[in-house]
Write a protein that holds these residues in place. Structure first.
Motif, short mmCIF file in Angstrom:
data_model
loop_
_atom_site.label_atom_id
_atom_site.label_comp_id
_atom_site.label_asym_id
_atom_site.label_seq_id
_atom_site.Cartn_x
_atom_site.Cartn_y
_atom_site.Cartn_z
N LEU A 62 -2.45 12.19 -20.81
CA LEU A 62 -3.29 13.12 -20.15
C LEU A 62 -4.75 12.83 -19.61
CD1 LEU A 62 -1.94 16.48 -21.68
CD2 LEU A 62 -1.24 15.61 -19.32
N ALA A 63 -5.33 12.28 -20.73
CA ALA A 63 -6.96 12.00 -20.66
C ALA A 63 -7.06 10.76 -19.72
CB ALA A 63 -7.60 11.63 -22.07
N ARG A 64 -6.23 9.95 -19.78
CA ARG A 64 -6.28 8.65 -18.87
C ARG A 64 -6.53 9.21 -17.43
NH1 ARG A 64 -1.75 4.38 -17.63
NH2 ARG A 64 -3.09 2.47 -16.90
N HIS A 65 -5.90 10.24 -16.82
CA HIS A 65 -5.80 10.35 -15.63
C HIS A 65 -6.68 11.75 -15.46
CE1 HIS A 65 -2.97 7.36 -14.72
NE2 HIS A 65 -2.14 7.79 -15.54
N TRP A 66 -7.08 12.25 -16.48
CA TRP A 66 -7.94 13.87 -16.08
C TRP A 66 -9.20 13.61 -15.14
CZ3 TRP A 66 -5.78 17.97 -18.27
CH2 TRP A 66 -6.65 19.24 -18.16
N LYS A 67 -9.18 14.54 -14.17
CA LYS A 67 -9.82 14.50 -13.13
C LYS A 67 -11.34 15.23 -13.07
CE LYS A 67 -6.17 13.51 -9.96
NZ LYS A 67 -5.42 14.27 -8.64
N SER A 68 -11.41 16.31 -13.94
CA SER A 68 -12.23 17.31 -14.08
C SER A 68 -13.38 16.76 -15.36
CB SER A 68 -11.89 18.81 -14.22
OG SER A 68 -12.93 19.60 -14.63
N ARG A 69 -14.60 17.27 -14.93
CA ARG A 69 -15.42 16.99 -15.89
C ARG A 69 -15.93 18.24 -16.64
NH1 ARG A 69 -19.96 12.44 -13.54
NH2 ARG A 69 -18.51 10.97 -13.11
N MET A 70 -15.42 19.60 -16.05
CA MET A 70 -15.91 20.95 -16.52
C MET A 70 -14.63 21.27 -17.29
SD MET A 70 -18.89 20.70 -16.00
CE MET A 70 -19.17 22.31 -16.70
N GLN A 71 -13.34 20.92 -16.55
CA GLN A 71 -12.02 21.76 -17.52
C GLN A 71 -11.74 20.77 -18.46
OE1 GLN A 71 -10.61 22.76 -13.44
NE2 GLN A 71 -9.83 24.41 -14.59
N GLY A 72 -11.06 21.29 -19.43
CA GLY A 72 -10.54 20.08 -20.54
C GLY A 72 -9.31 20.61 -21.10
N ILE A 73 -8.70 19.69 -22.07
CA ILE A 73 -7.49 20.03 -22.70
C ILE A 73 -8.08 20.77 -24.10
CG2 ILE A 73 -5.56 19.08 -23.98
CD1 ILE A 73 -6.15 16.47 -22.13
N CYS A 74 -7.12 21.92 -24.41
CA CYS A 74 -7.69 22.36 -25.92
C CYS A 74 -6.46 22.14 -26.76
CB CYS A 74 -7.58 24.05 -25.55
SG CYS A 74 -8.05 24.77 -26.97
N VAL A 75 -6.78 21.48 -27.83
CA VAL A 75 -5.86 21.14 -29.02
C VAL A 75 -6.06 21.85 -30.12
CG1 VAL A 75 -4.84 19.12 -30.27
CG2 VAL A 75 -5.85 18.92 -28.08
N LEU A 76 -5.02 22.68 -30.81
CA LEU A 76 -5.34 23.69 -31.91
C LEU A 76 -4.20 23.31 -32.85
CD1 LEU A 76 -6.17 27.08 -29.85
CD2 LEU A 76 -7.57 25.27 -30.98
N SER A 77 -4.80 23.51 -34.09
CA SER A 77 -3.58 23.39 -35.11
C SER A 77 -4.13 24.03 -36.40
CB SER A 77 -3.44 21.89 -35.49
OG SER A 77 -2.26 21.70 -36.48
N HIS A 78 -3.63 23.98 -37.62
CA HIS A 78 -4.09 24.56 -38.91
C HIS A 78 -5.02 23.50 -39.69
CE1 HIS A 78 -1.43 27.68 -38.05
NE2 HIS A 78 -0.41 26.62 -37.75
N THR A 79 -4.90 22.05 -39.37
CA THR A 79 -5.81 21.07 -40.04
C THR A 79 -6.49 20.28 -38.95
OG1 THR A 79 -4.08 19.60 -39.97
CG2 THR A 79 -4.21 21.21 -42.01
N ASN A 80 -7.14 19.40 -39.34
CA ASN A 80 -7.67 18.47 -38.38
C ASN A 80 -7.05 16.98 -38.39
OD1 ASN A 80 -10.22 19.80 -37.56
ND2 ASN A 80 -11.05 19.63 -39.58
#
Length: 380
Positions: A62-80
């Motif tokens: 997803l990041a390789r082809h991501w076109k926006s500099r203002m919108q992003g991917i949000c990744v959430l979990s219980h740990t890091n």
């Protein structure tokens, strides 16, 4: 923009690229389907399926082809774990560095709620957040009471086999922080008044326990209904890892911010319902996995088919065609796969049975270094 506007259609060439980049083994059809999916999906991945690695691979594509500099991917979990895996597997690559900086966001569910919901609500009320930390908050609450008040409240709670440390802010009216909760003491009692004084003072000073962040998060969503839409615009794709351990208070906030059925946001939930470690007192409003949007990864690199076949009947959530063990079968004459069953109230025979297996199947030479059965691990 939606995900399909931000990322070109994912192809087999993209999958082959990430396989080479991360040094992965050849991927089967279910794993390739997950990596190529552009839709909201619930991924039920069995133990040893390489789930975290697949999550990182998906994010890399997803990041390789991501076109926006203002919108992003949000990744959430219980740990890091996801961030650590990205740093480990992709830290030295350009795509890995993209994932770890703006506009993308990787954090725990608590961290996301604190940053985007709880902190803004507190600022709107003129309260400076000091800490979202149980220990620091308990100390702050203790400081609000005199020695006599604290001792009296503590003794009253202990008489009822309760603990002051279990008290939580239930209302964002900090003059009445308990809301409608029944703590076992009437509002006119000295104990109740001490509790209110303690919770109220610490809250107004900006101290909160970890799980209270969701009370604050809901307060902002109630006060400013447009916040959810703004966050969906900011994050048109959200990936939630270890979804099976998401508790109702966490899931309720996530559902309000990232509804599973919103056509403008892609919600990718990943987990294993058969590895749930916390028993939920109330079911999730949007249960995981959603049968209508489920993708199963049922093959494991952790064990062979013999163990998979033994484990299948024990699955709490049935797997469509059963577990598939990808490891090579054990050599003839090796230690047999064994399940030791014992009653809930008596585990005294387990070590004896384990010892018999060791003596029968483990060569004496291998036993010289010691054989250990670990029933629990704790810090002294």
């Amino acid at each position: 923009m939606t995900l399909k506007q931000l990322v070109a259609l994912i192809t087999d060439a993209d999958v082959d690229w990430v396989v080479e980049l991360m040094g992965l083994d050849t991927l089967d059809e279910p794993r390739r389907d997950f990596l190529k999916s552009m839709d909201t999906v619930d991924v039920a991945a069995c133990p040893g399926s390489g789930k975290t690695t697949l999550v990182v691979a998906k994010l890399a594509i997803l990041a390789r082809h991501w076109k926006s500099r203002m919108q992003g991917i949000c990744v959430l979990s219980h740990t890091n774990a996801a961030r650590e895996e990205i740093e480990k597997r992709l830290g030295g690559t350009e795509v890995g560095q993209r994932l770890l900086r703006f506009p993308h966001y990787i954090d725990t569910i608590h961290g996301f709620t604190g940053r985007f919901l709880a902190s803004p609500w507190l600022r709107s009320k003129g309260i400076a957040l000091q800490a979202i930390d149980d220990e620091a908050t308990h100390k702050a609450r203790r400081r609000e009471l005199s020695y006599r008040e604290h001792l009296g409240a503590q003794a009253a709670f202990e008489k009822k086999f309760k603990s002051l440390h279990n008290l939580r802010v239930r209302s964002v009216d900090f003059d009445d922080p308990l809301g409608d909760e029944d703590i076992g003491f009437a509002p006119h009692t000295a104990t109740y008044k001490s509790v209110v004084k303690s919770l109220s003072g610490a809250a107004k000073a900006g101290y909160f326990c970890f799980d209270e962040v969701f009370v604050l998060g809901h307060a902002l969503l109630d006060q400013e209904p447009a916040v959810g839409g703004a966050l969906r615009l900011r994050f048109p794709c959200v990936l939630i890892d270890e979804m099976q351990d998401t508790q109702p208070d966490q899931a309720d906030v996530l559902q309000r911010v990232f509804p599973h059925d919103d056509p403008d946001v892609r919600v990718i939930r990943v987990g294993d319902p058969n590895q749930e470690i916390f028993e939920k007192k109330t079911p999730l409003q949007d249960p995981f996995p959603d049968p209508g949007r489920q993708l199963e990864i049922a093959s494991s690199f952790r064990f062979d088919q013999a163990i998979a076949s033994i484990a299948n009947p024990f699955a709490y959530v049935p797997i469509t065609n059963g577990l598939i063990g990808l490891r090579a079968p054990r050599a003839p004459g090796s230690v047999p796969n064994t399940i030791i069953v014992f009653p809930d109230n008596d585990a005294t025979g387990v070590l004896d049975e384990f010892g018999k297996l060791v003596l029968e199947h483990l060569p004496a030479e291998s036993r010289k270094a010691g054989v250990f059965a670990i029933g629990a691990v704790h810090r002294l």
